[in-house]
Design an enzyme around this catalytic site. Sequence first.
Site, short mmCIF file in Angstrom:
data_model
loop_
_atom_site.label_atom_id
_atom_site.label_comp_id
_atom_site.label_asym_id
_atom_site.label_seq_id
_atom_site.Cartn_x
_atom_site.Cartn_y
_atom_site.Cartn_z
N GLU A 192 -68.37 118.27 -16.18
CA GLU A 192 -69.29 118.07 -15.06
C GLU A 192 -68.72 116.90 -14.24
O GLU A 192 -68.72 115.77 -14.70
CB GLU A 192 -70.69 117.72 -15.58
CG GLU A 192 -71.69 117.43 -14.49
CD GLU A 192 -72.98 116.82 -15.03
OE1 GLU A 192 -73.99 116.85 -14.32
OE2 GLU A 192 -72.97 116.29 -16.17
N ASP A 234 -79.07 108.16 -11.37
CA ASP A 234 -77.99 107.60 -12.18
C ASP A 234 -78.24 106.13 -12.50
O ASP A 234 -78.66 105.36 -11.64
CB ASP A 234 -76.65 107.73 -11.45
CG ASP A 234 -76.23 109.18 -11.31
OD1 ASP A 234 -76.45 109.94 -12.28
OD2 ASP A 234 -75.69 109.55 -10.26
#
Length: 250
Positions: free
Chosen positions: A36, A47
């Site tokens: 990924e 994130d």
Amino acid sequence: MNKIKLMSHLVAGYPTDELSLEAARALVRGGTDILEIQLPFSDPSADGPAIQTACTEVLSRNYRTADGLRFIAQIHSEFPELPIYIMSYGSLIYTPGIPEFCKKAAATGVKGMIIPDLPFDFDEGLTAACIENGMVNIPVAAPSMSGERLKKLAHAGFPYIYAALRVGITGTDTKIDQNTLDFLKKVSEGGSKVYGGFGISNGEQAKALASSVEAIVAGSVFVRLISENKNDIKKLAAAVEAKARELTNS
């Protein structure tokens, strides 16, 4: 000893294309089944600090989407059988036009798209563009979803769904408990295969998840190892490969 299937997350170009490519090679040696690859983005909403910092550092070099796609193409040329998914955010793929972006991504060898801020039922044409270009759109399910909406996603016919294992940002430790397993069961009840991640960093977590998902997903743990060893390419590769082996139980 059964190998656990692993999707490993890398930030394209972090800390350099050379080191990022070496990390990808180490991940494959360590048993990674899917890569990924995140295209760096200036305001990544889900994130944690490790990935945010990595994105900021790469962008400070004036790194562009075209650079990221070239990086992916290089990985694909070395590992043509390895599935590669792009992970990024909606504005980055919407700005050039989603059909055009998907066409370019597919040409580099990308097999799927994970765009967390494009809802599965209002995806600006992403699913259709993926299908047209031989890719899959992989929507994200979160524990914060209402039961009704989660059921709608689970039965929407997606081949794969990415299950974020908890609310919040990635990179902090995730406890795998009965609530986690119940959530994964709901995500998969429509027949979609499930990738489970968010805060997966050790073999015990991987083992606890393995029977409930198609593959476990790990990202921040690798980004941290790359950051800690970026001044020594051999140590970087060894650390990343060892962690992948731990997570895959191989």
